[in-house]
Design an enzyme around this catalytic site. Sequence first.
Site, PDB file in Angstrom:
ATOM      1  N   TRP A 256     -15.723  -2.061   3.940  1.00  0.00           N
ATOM      2  CA  TRP A 256     -15.522  -3.335   3.227  1.00  0.00           C
ATOM      3  C   TRP A 256     -15.021  -3.083   1.816  1.00  0.00           C
ATOM      4  O   TRP A 256     -14.468  -3.989   1.184  1.00  0.00           O
ATOM      5  CB  TRP A 256     -16.831  -4.127   3.160  1.00  0.00           C
ATOM      6  CG  TRP A 256     -17.329  -4.605   4.488  1.00  0.00           C
ATOM      7  CD1 TRP A 256     -18.380  -4.084   5.181  1.00  0.00           C
ATOM      8  CD2 TRP A 256     -16.825  -5.678   5.287  1.00  0.00           C
ATOM      9  NE1 TRP A 256     -18.555  -4.766   6.367  1.00  0.00           N
ATOM     10  CE2 TRP A 256     -17.614  -5.752   6.457  1.00  0.00           C
ATOM     11  CE3 TRP A 256     -15.775  -6.598   5.129  1.00  0.00           C
ATOM     12  CZ2 TRP A 256     -17.398  -6.698   7.459  1.00  0.00           C
ATOM     13  CZ3 TRP A 256     -15.554  -7.538   6.137  1.00  0.00           C
ATOM     14  CH2 TRP A 256     -16.359  -7.581   7.274  1.00  0.00           C
TER      15      TRP A 256
ATOM     16  N   ASN B 124      -5.064   7.630   9.609  1.00  0.00           N
ATOM     17  CA  ASN B 124      -4.052   6.576   9.797  1.00  0.00           C
ATOM     18  C   ASN B 124      -3.220   6.374   8.538  1.00  0.00           C
ATOM     19  O   ASN B 124      -1.992   6.233   8.595  1.00  0.00           O
ATOM     20  CB  ASN B 124      -4.720   5.233  10.132  1.00  0.00           C
ATOM     21  CG  ASN B 124      -5.439   5.246  11.464  1.00  0.00           C
ATOM     22  OD1 ASN B 124      -5.272   6.173  12.234  1.00  0.00           O
ATOM     23  ND2 ASN B 124      -6.240   4.234  11.711  1.00  0.00           N
TER      24      ASN B 124
ATOM     25  N   LEU C  10     -15.819   4.168  32.655  1.00  0.00           N
ATOM     26  CA  LEU C  10     -16.055   4.658  31.283  1.00  0.00           C
ATOM     27  C   LEU C  10     -16.812   3.624  30.448  1.00  0.00           C
ATOM     28  O   LEU C  10     -16.462   2.439  30.442  1.00  0.00           O
ATOM     29  CB  LEU C  10     -14.698   4.946  30.613  1.00  0.00           C
ATOM     30  CG  LEU C  10     -14.762   5.419  29.164  1.00  0.00           C
ATOM     31  CD1 LEU C  10     -15.164   6.882  29.084  1.00  0.00           C
ATOM     32  CD2 LEU C  10     -13.418   5.214  28.460  1.00  0.00           C
TER      33      LEU C  10
ATOM     34  N   ARG D 162      -0.135   1.448   4.900  1.00  0.00           N
ATOM     35  CA  ARG D 162      -1.305   1.889   5.674  1.00  0.00           C
ATOM     36  C   ARG D 162      -1.487   1.071   6.962  1.00  0.00           C
ATOM     37  O   ARG D 162      -1.915   1.596   7.982  1.00  0.00           O
ATOM     38  CB  ARG D 162      -2.564   1.771   4.809  1.00  0.00           C
ATOM     39  CG  ARG D 162      -2.530   2.671   3.576  1.00  0.00           C
ATOM     40  CD  ARG D 162      -3.781   2.473   2.717  1.00  0.00           C
ATOM     41  NE  ARG D 162      -4.988   2.744   3.469  1.00  0.00           N
ATOM     42  CZ  ARG D 162      -5.458   3.972   3.717  1.00  0.00           C
ATOM     43  NH1 ARG D 162      -4.826   5.017   3.248  1.00  0.00           N
ATOM     44  NH2 ARG D 162      -6.556   4.131   4.405  1.00  0.00           N
TER      45      ARG D 162
ATOM     46  N   TRP E 255      -0.911   9.344   7.815  1.00  0.00           N
ATOM     47  CA  TRP E 255       0.158   9.366   8.818  1.00  0.00           C
ATOM     48  C   TRP E 255       1.251   8.367   8.420  1.00  0.00           C
ATOM     49  O   TRP E 255       2.447   8.673   8.486  1.00  0.00           O
ATOM     50  CB  TRP E 255      -0.441   9.000  10.183  1.00  0.00           C
ATOM     51  CG  TRP E 255       0.495   9.040  11.352  1.00  0.00           C
ATOM     52  CD1 TRP E 255       0.756  10.102  12.156  1.00  0.00           C
ATOM     53  CD2 TRP E 255       1.272   7.945  11.866  1.00  0.00           C
ATOM     54  NE1 TRP E 255       1.653   9.744  13.146  1.00  0.00           N
ATOM     55  CE2 TRP E 255       1.979   8.424  12.985  1.00  0.00           C
ATOM     56  CE3 TRP E 255       1.427   6.610  11.484  1.00  0.00           C
ATOM     57  CZ2 TRP E 255       2.838   7.618  13.731  1.00  0.00           C
ATOM     58  CZ3 TRP E 255       2.287   5.804  12.222  1.00  0.00           C
ATOM     59  CH2 TRP E 255       2.975   6.311  13.334  1.00  0.00           C
TER      60      TRP E 255
ATOM     61  N   LEU F 265     -19.215  13.808   8.420  1.00  0.00           N
ATOM     62  CA  LEU F 265     -19.626  12.843   9.443  1.00  0.00           C
ATOM     63  C   LEU F 265     -19.398  11.398   9.028  1.00  0.00           C
ATOM     64  O   LEU F 265     -19.305  10.517   9.876  1.00  0.00           O
ATOM     65  CB  LEU F 265     -21.112  13.036   9.760  1.00  0.00           C
ATOM     66  CG  LEU F 265     -21.440  13.841  10.995  1.00  0.00           C
ATOM     67  CD1 LEU F 265     -22.938  13.928  11.201  1.00  0.00           C
ATOM     68  CD2 LEU F 265     -20.806  13.201  12.235  1.00  0.00           C
TER      69      LEU F 265
ATOM     70  N   HIS G 164      -2.620   2.057  10.891  1.00  0.00           N
ATOM     71  CA  HIS G 164      -3.725   1.490  11.677  1.00  0.00           C
ATOM     72  C   HIS G 164      -3.206   0.939  13.012  1.00  0.00           C
ATOM     73  O   HIS G 164      -3.855   1.068  14.044  1.00  0.00           O
ATOM     74  CB  HIS G 164      -4.430   0.386  10.900  1.00  0.00           C
ATOM     75  CG  HIS G 164      -5.170   0.895   9.691  1.00  0.00           C
ATOM     76  ND1 HIS G 164      -5.947   2.028   9.721  1.00  0.00           N
ATOM     77  CD2 HIS G 164      -5.245   0.434   8.415  1.00  0.00           C
ATOM     78  CE1 HIS G 164      -6.478   2.248   8.524  1.00  0.00           C
ATOM     79  NE2 HIS G 164      -6.057   1.290   7.709  1.00  0.00           N
TER      80      HIS G 164
ATOM     81  N   SER H 260     -16.250   1.031   9.397  1.00  0.00           N
ATOM     82  CA  SER H 260     -17.591   1.410   8.945  1.00  0.00           C
ATOM     83  C   SER H 260     -18.164   0.357   8.002  1.00  0.00           C
ATOM     84  O   SER H 260     -17.416  -0.448   7.429  1.00  0.00           O
ATOM     85  CB  SER H 260     -17.546   2.767   8.239  1.00  0.00           C
ATOM     86  OG  SER H 260     -17.073   2.617   6.924  1.00  0.00           O
ATOM     87  N   SER H 261     -19.474   0.393   7.844  1.00  0.00           N
ATOM     88  CA  SER H 261     -20.095  -0.570   6.910  1.00  0.00           C
ATOM     89  C   SER H 261     -19.599  -0.330   5.489  1.00  0.00           C
ATOM     90  O   SER H 261     -19.707  -1.211   4.643  1.00  0.00           O
ATOM     91  CB  SER H 261     -21.615  -0.517   6.965  1.00  0.00           C
ATOM     92  OG  SER H 261     -22.111   0.630   7.562  1.00  0.00           O
TER      93      SER H 261
ATOM     94  N   ASP I  77      -9.647   9.440  11.987  1.00  0.00           N
ATOM     95  CA  ASP I  77      -9.227   9.543  10.595  1.00  0.00           C
ATOM     96  C   ASP I  77      -7.756   9.954  10.470  1.00  0.00           C
ATOM     97  O   ASP I  77      -7.255  10.717  11.296  1.00  0.00           O
ATOM     98  CB  ASP I  77     -10.120  10.584   9.900  1.00  0.00           C
ATOM     99  CG  ASP I  77     -10.105  10.439   8.400  1.00  0.00           C
ATOM    100  OD1 ASP I  77      -9.563   9.433   7.894  1.00  0.00           O
ATOM    101  OD2 ASP I  77     -10.629  11.339   7.730  1.00  0.00           O
TER     102      ASP I  77
END
Length: 230
Positions: A51, A4, A113, A15, A7, A177, A19, A47-48, A2
Amino acid sequence: MDGNGRWAASRGMPRSYGHKAGVEAVRRAVRAAGEAGIRYLTVYAFSSENWSRPADEVRDLMGLMKFFVTRDLAELCANNVHIRVIGDRSGLSQDILGLIETAESRSRENTGLKLNIAFNYGSRDEITRAVGRLVERQVAAGAQAAPITEADISAQLDTAETPDPDLVIRTSGEMRLSNFLLWQAAYAEFVFLPCMWPDFDSQWLRTALDEYASRTRRFGGVTAAKDIAL
Ligand code: FPP
């Protein structure tokens, strides 16, 4: 990941600039996690609910996903990183789906990883899809259907092959969250960092890991007297 947008705004930039810098931070995070001996890293890229952002920002984020997979796949594979994408694929365009499938199949045998990229991901959506599959299974089993267990639900989640997270890190100082790994993070430790995501680096990861190391995890039990530092 969180911060971006803030910043970028603090630098008088759009924006999209934040990103883009966020992708650099993802690269640093993957490298630093590998060096720190972390075996599983899940990054929340889209995230869903994202959109609902302006169309040009959604386009930028889709473009960055393509850019990241195209540009970084060879290097990630050279570093033995195993990539998986979690989230609902049904809403994604064919070109992104193709790239995701390439990234997963080319990195499948890698033993280093495990990098999960949460893309078009929402925990409630993931749980809803999992429950839907379980209901289908129960209906098909009819009278023979066994009671549903926690393990059955975990096994139907997008993260089925990933252990529950020990640590959830959120940058930018926000303390929520936002629909991330709600089921899986039941006993995770949370560390909220004041840095914006584009500034995240190995030092910030160390800060979070040190904080994690100072916590006593009880998983609903009690701390044994011998484990309490006086
Ligand atoms: C939240 O910050 C960040 C996002 C919604 C996007 C995260 C995406 C990236 C870091 C780049 C893509 C990553 C990969 C792996 C391809 P925000 O923009 O909501 O920040 P703000 O709260 O300051 O506005």
